[in-house]
Scaffold this motif. Sequence first.
Motif, PDB file in Angstrom:
ATOM      1  N   GLY A 238       0.822  -1.208   0.000  1.00 34.04           N
ATOM      2  CA  GLY A 238       0.000   0.000   0.000  1.00 34.04           C
ATOM      3  C   GLY A 238       0.861   1.266   0.000  1.00 34.04           C
ATOM      4  O   GLY A 238       2.090   1.234   0.003  1.00 34.04           O
ATOM      5  N   ASN A 239       0.183   2.388  -0.006  1.00 39.08           N
ATOM      6  CA  ASN A 239       0.829   3.704  -0.094  1.00 39.08           C
ATOM      7  C   ASN A 239       0.417   4.524   1.119  1.00 39.08           C
ATOM      8  O   ASN A 239      -0.768   4.829   1.301  1.00 39.08           O
ATOM      9  CB  ASN A 239       0.418   4.394  -1.400  1.00 39.08           C
ATOM     10  CG  ASN A 239       1.128   5.711  -1.622  1.00 39.08           C
ATOM     11  OD1 ASN A 239       2.072   6.055  -0.908  1.00 39.08           O
ATOM     12  ND2 ASN A 239       0.681   6.455  -2.626  1.00 39.08           N
ATOM     13  N   PHE A 240       1.364   4.864   1.966  1.00 43.00           N
ATOM     14  CA  PHE A 240       1.107   5.652   3.181  1.00 43.00           C
ATOM     15  C   PHE A 240       1.225   7.136   2.794  1.00 43.00           C
ATOM     16  O   PHE A 240       2.320   7.658   2.617  1.00 43.00           O
ATOM     17  CB  PHE A 240       2.125   5.266   4.261  1.00 43.00           C
ATOM     18  CG  PHE A 240       1.956   5.987   5.576  1.00 43.00           C
ATOM     19  CD1 PHE A 240       0.722   6.092   6.183  1.00 43.00           C
ATOM     20  CD2 PHE A 240       3.066   6.545   6.211  1.00 43.00           C
ATOM     21  CE1 PHE A 240       0.584   6.735   7.412  1.00 43.00           C
ATOM     22  CE2 PHE A 240       2.934   7.174   7.430  1.00 43.00           C
ATOM     23  CZ  PHE A 240       1.685   7.280   8.029  1.00 43.00           C
ATOM     24  N   GLY A 241       0.062   7.786   2.630  1.00 44.22           N
ATOM     25  CA  GLY A 241       0.037   9.166   2.138  1.00 44.22           C
ATOM     26  C   GLY A 241      -0.022  10.180   3.265  1.00 44.22           C
ATOM     27  O   GLY A 241      -0.839  10.066   4.195  1.00 44.22           O
ATOM     28  N   LEU A 242       0.815  11.234   3.199  1.00 47.58           N
ATOM     29  CA  LEU A 242       0.890  12.291   4.221  1.00 47.58           C
ATOM     30  C   LEU A 242       0.814  13.662   3.561  1.00 47.58           C
ATOM     31  O   LEU A 242       1.304  13.859   2.445  1.00 47.58           O
ATOM     32  CB  LEU A 242       2.197  12.193   5.010  1.00 47.58           C
ATOM     33  CG  LEU A 242       2.453  10.891   5.773  1.00 47.58           C
ATOM     34  CD1 LEU A 242       3.827  10.938   6.431  1.00 47.58           C
ATOM     35  CD2 LEU A 242       1.366  10.639   6.809  1.00 47.58           C
ATOM     36  N   ALA A 243       0.216  14.613   4.268  1.00 50.92           N
ATOM     37  CA  ALA A 243       0.140  16.005   3.816  1.00 50.92           C
ATOM     38  C   ALA A 243       0.671  16.911   4.913  1.00 50.92           C
ATOM     39  O   ALA A 243       0.508  16.627   6.114  1.00 50.92           O
ATOM     40  CB  ALA A 243      -1.301  16.380   3.466  1.00 50.92           C
ATOM     41  N   GLY A 244       1.293  18.012   4.510  1.00 55.16           N
ATOM     42  CA  GLY A 244       1.820  18.965   5.489  1.00 55.16           C
ATOM     43  C   GLY A 244       2.012  20.335   4.858  1.00 55.16           C
ATOM     44  O   GLY A 244       2.148  20.470   3.632  1.00 55.16           O
ATOM     45  N   HIS A 245       2.022  21.372   5.712  1.00 49.28           N
ATOM     46  CA  HIS A 245       2.219  22.736   5.221  1.00 49.28           C
ATOM     47  C   HIS A 245       3.660  22.933   4.759  1.00 49.28           C
ATOM     48  O   HIS A 245       4.606  22.439   5.381  1.00 49.28           O
ATOM     49  CB  HIS A 245       1.907  23.747   6.325  1.00 49.28           C
ATOM     50  CG  HIS A 245       0.441  24.006   6.511  1.00 49.28           C
ATOM     51  ND1 HIS A 245      -0.368  24.453   5.481  1.00 49.28           N
ATOM     52  CD2 HIS A 245      -0.361  23.918   7.616  1.00 49.28           C
ATOM     53  CE1 HIS A 245      -1.603  24.612   5.938  1.00 49.28           C
ATOM     54  NE2 HIS A 245      -1.625  24.289   7.226  1.00 49.28           N
TER      55      HIS A 245
ATOM     56  N   SER B 210      -5.788  18.476  -8.131  1.00 45.99           N
ATOM     57  CA  SER B 210      -6.785  17.436  -8.396  1.00 45.99           C
ATOM     58  C   SER B 210      -6.169  16.102  -8.805  1.00 45.99           C
ATOM     59  O   SER B 210      -6.888  15.116  -8.999  1.00 45.99           O
ATOM     60  CB  SER B 210      -7.745  17.910  -9.494  1.00 45.99           C
ATOM     61  OG  SER B 210      -7.034  18.202 -10.695  1.00 45.99           O
ATOM     62  N   ASN B 211      -4.852  16.032  -8.894  1.00 45.03           N
ATOM     63  CA  ASN B 211      -4.188  14.798  -9.327  1.00 45.03           C
ATOM     64  C   ASN B 211      -4.062  13.850  -8.132  1.00 45.03           C
ATOM     65  O   ASN B 211      -3.002  13.702  -7.511  1.00 45.03           O
ATOM     66  CB  ASN B 211      -2.821  15.112  -9.908  1.00 45.03           C
ATOM     67  CG  ASN B 211      -2.115  13.887 -10.450  1.00 45.03           C
ATOM     68  OD1 ASN B 211      -2.720  12.814 -10.583  1.00 45.03           O
ATOM     69  ND2 ASN B 211      -0.826  14.016 -10.748  1.00 45.03           N
ATOM     70  N   VAL B 212      -5.161  13.171  -7.801  1.00 49.44           N
ATOM     71  CA  VAL B 212      -5.171  12.271  -6.647  1.00 49.44           C
ATOM     72  C   VAL B 212      -4.535  10.925  -6.976  1.00 49.44           C
ATOM     73  O   VAL B 212      -4.364  10.084  -6.077  1.00 49.44           O
ATOM     74  CB  VAL B 212      -6.617  12.063  -6.150  1.00 49.44           C
ATOM     75  CG1 VAL B 212      -7.179  13.385  -5.651  1.00 49.44           C
ATOM     76  CG2 VAL B 212      -7.504  11.472  -7.242  1.00 49.44           C
ATOM     77  N   SER B 213      -4.176  10.709  -8.227  1.00 49.51           N
ATOM     78  CA  SER B 213      -3.551   9.435  -8.592  1.00 49.51           C
ATOM     79  C   SER B 213      -2.184   9.259  -7.929  1.00 49.51           C
ATOM     80  O   SER B 213      -1.670   8.133  -7.855  1.00 49.51           O
ATOM     81  CB  SER B 213      -3.405   9.328 -10.114  1.00 49.51           C
ATOM     82  OG  SER B 213      -2.532  10.322 -10.603  1.00 49.51           O
ATOM     83  N   VAL B 214      -1.617  10.335  -7.427  1.00 48.83           N
ATOM     84  CA  VAL B 214      -0.321  10.218  -6.748  1.00 48.83           C
ATOM     85  C   VAL B 214      -0.454   9.437  -5.438  1.00 48.83           C
ATOM     86  O   VAL B 214       0.555   9.018  -4.853  1.00 48.83           O
ATOM     87  CB  VAL B 214       0.269  11.617  -6.477  1.00 48.83           C
ATOM     88  CG1 VAL B 214       0.513  12.366  -7.767  1.00 48.83           C
ATOM     89  CG2 VAL B 214      -0.611  12.431  -5.529  1.00 48.83           C
ATOM     90  N   LEU B 215      -1.698   9.213  -4.956  1.00 51.51           N
ATOM     91  CA  LEU B 215      -1.938   8.469  -3.720  1.00 51.51           C
ATOM     92  C   LEU B 215      -2.387   7.029  -3.993  1.00 51.51           C
ATOM     93  O   LEU B 215      -2.735   6.302  -3.051  1.00 51.51           O
ATOM     94  CB  LEU B 215      -2.999   9.186  -2.880  1.00 51.51           C
ATOM     95  CG  LEU B 215      -2.642  10.596  -2.388  1.00 51.51           C
ATOM     96  CD1 LEU B 215      -3.830  11.227  -1.670  1.00 51.51           C
ATOM     97  CD2 LEU B 215      -1.431  10.560  -1.467  1.00 51.51           C
ATOM     98  N   ASP B 216      -2.401   6.629  -5.253  1.00 46.01           N
ATOM     99  CA  ASP B 216      -2.800   5.256  -5.560  1.00 46.01           C
ATOM    100  C   ASP B 216      -1.847   4.259  -4.899  1.00 46.01           C
ATOM    101  O   ASP B 216      -0.699   4.595  -4.570  1.00 46.01           O
ATOM    102  CB  ASP B 216      -2.785   5.030  -7.076  1.00 46.01           C
ATOM    103  CG  ASP B 216      -3.908   5.775  -7.778  1.00 46.01           C
ATOM    104  OD1 ASP B 216      -4.839   6.225  -7.079  1.00 46.01           O
ATOM    105  OD2 ASP B 216      -3.830   5.939  -9.024  1.00 46.01           O
TER     106      ASP B 216
END
Length: 335
Positions: free
Chosen positions: A227-234, A277-283
Motif C-alpha cells: 500500500g501507499n502511506f500518504g501524508l500532507a503537510g504545510h 486534483s491529481n489524486v492518482s499520486v496516492l494510488d
Amino acid sequence: MTALRPEREDLYGGTPYEPPIDEETVALRIPPPESVFGGEPMTASDAPAASSVTGTTPGGRAARRKAAKRRHGRHGGAPEATRQPEGQEGHEERDARPLSRVEARRQARARKPSAAVVASRAVGEVFITTGVLMLLFVTYQLWWTNVRAHAQADKEASSLQDDWANGKRNPGTFSPGQGFALLHIPKLDVVVPIAEGISNKKVLDKGMVGHYGEDPLKTAMPDAKTGNFGLAGHRNTHGEPFRYINRLQPGDAIVVETQDEYYVYKMASMLPVTAPSNVSVLDPVPKDSGFTGPGRYITLTTCTPEFTSKYRLIVWGKMVEERPRSKGKPDALVE
C-alpha cells in the motif's frame, strides 16, 4: 588752577574775552567758554575755530540739544541709525494691537485647511492604516503561526511519547486529529507528529502532518503489507514541516516511528509540480512515481510554489526496513 596768572592774549592777537557783568546782580553766572588749548579763556574770534575743531554745534544751548537728539534719539534712546524703519515699527504696532472680531474670523478662516487638504489627509491616513494592518497580518502568518504551531506540535510529540512509554496508546484505528506516529526526516532535521486526517483546523494548522485516512483519499497505514502511506503537510506557515522536502535526493531516509516499530523508507522520486486534483499520486502504485508494482510506499504532498497553493509538490519513498523499537533506533536515526 587756583593761583593768579597774568592775562594772555588769545591766539589771534586779540584781547581776552570777558563776559559782560550783570549790572543787576553778582550771582552765579555761566562761565566763559574755555580755550581748546589748556583751558584758557577763549575770545569771541576763537569761537568759530573751536566749534570746527571740537565738533560742537554753534547756535547756543537749544541748537546743541537738537543736535544731541538727532545723534542719540529722544530721551537718550538709541541712535537714529539703529532704529527700525517707520514702516516696520508701524507693522509691529499693528501686530501688537488686539484684533477685531472680523479680522479674527478672517484669520481663522485663512488658517482652516481646505476640503482638498482634509481629503488628502484622510486618504493618507487610510493608506497608512491599511499598510500597518497588512504588515501585522504578514507578521502573524509568517512568524506567529509558526511559533504557535511548533509549540503545539512539540506538546503533542511529548504527549505521544509519554503515552507510548506508559502503554496508553495501542496500534489500531485512530480518530480524526489524534496523533499516532512521529515522522523523522534526518536530512532536513524534521521531527513532527503524524495525526489522523488532513483537516487544517484539527491537524495541519497545529504544525502536525496529516494522514490521508478518510475516503475518498484513504491510504494504507505503515504496517500494511502493501500500500501507499500518504501524508500532507504545510510548506509555509503553521510550522511548515514540509517546506524543504524539495531538497531531498534519492536515497535520503524518511522514517516513521510508531509505538512498536520503526519504518524506514528511502526517497525514490519526486514530482515537482502537479495539479491539486491529481489524486492518482496516492494510488497503491502511484502514477508517475516510477514504481511498477505493488509495494510499501510513502507519499509526501505539499503546496508549491512557496507561499501559494496553486500546485502540489510530491515526494515518494519506498520502505527498505521495518525495525522493532525493542532493537533500538535504525541507522538512519543514529547520529
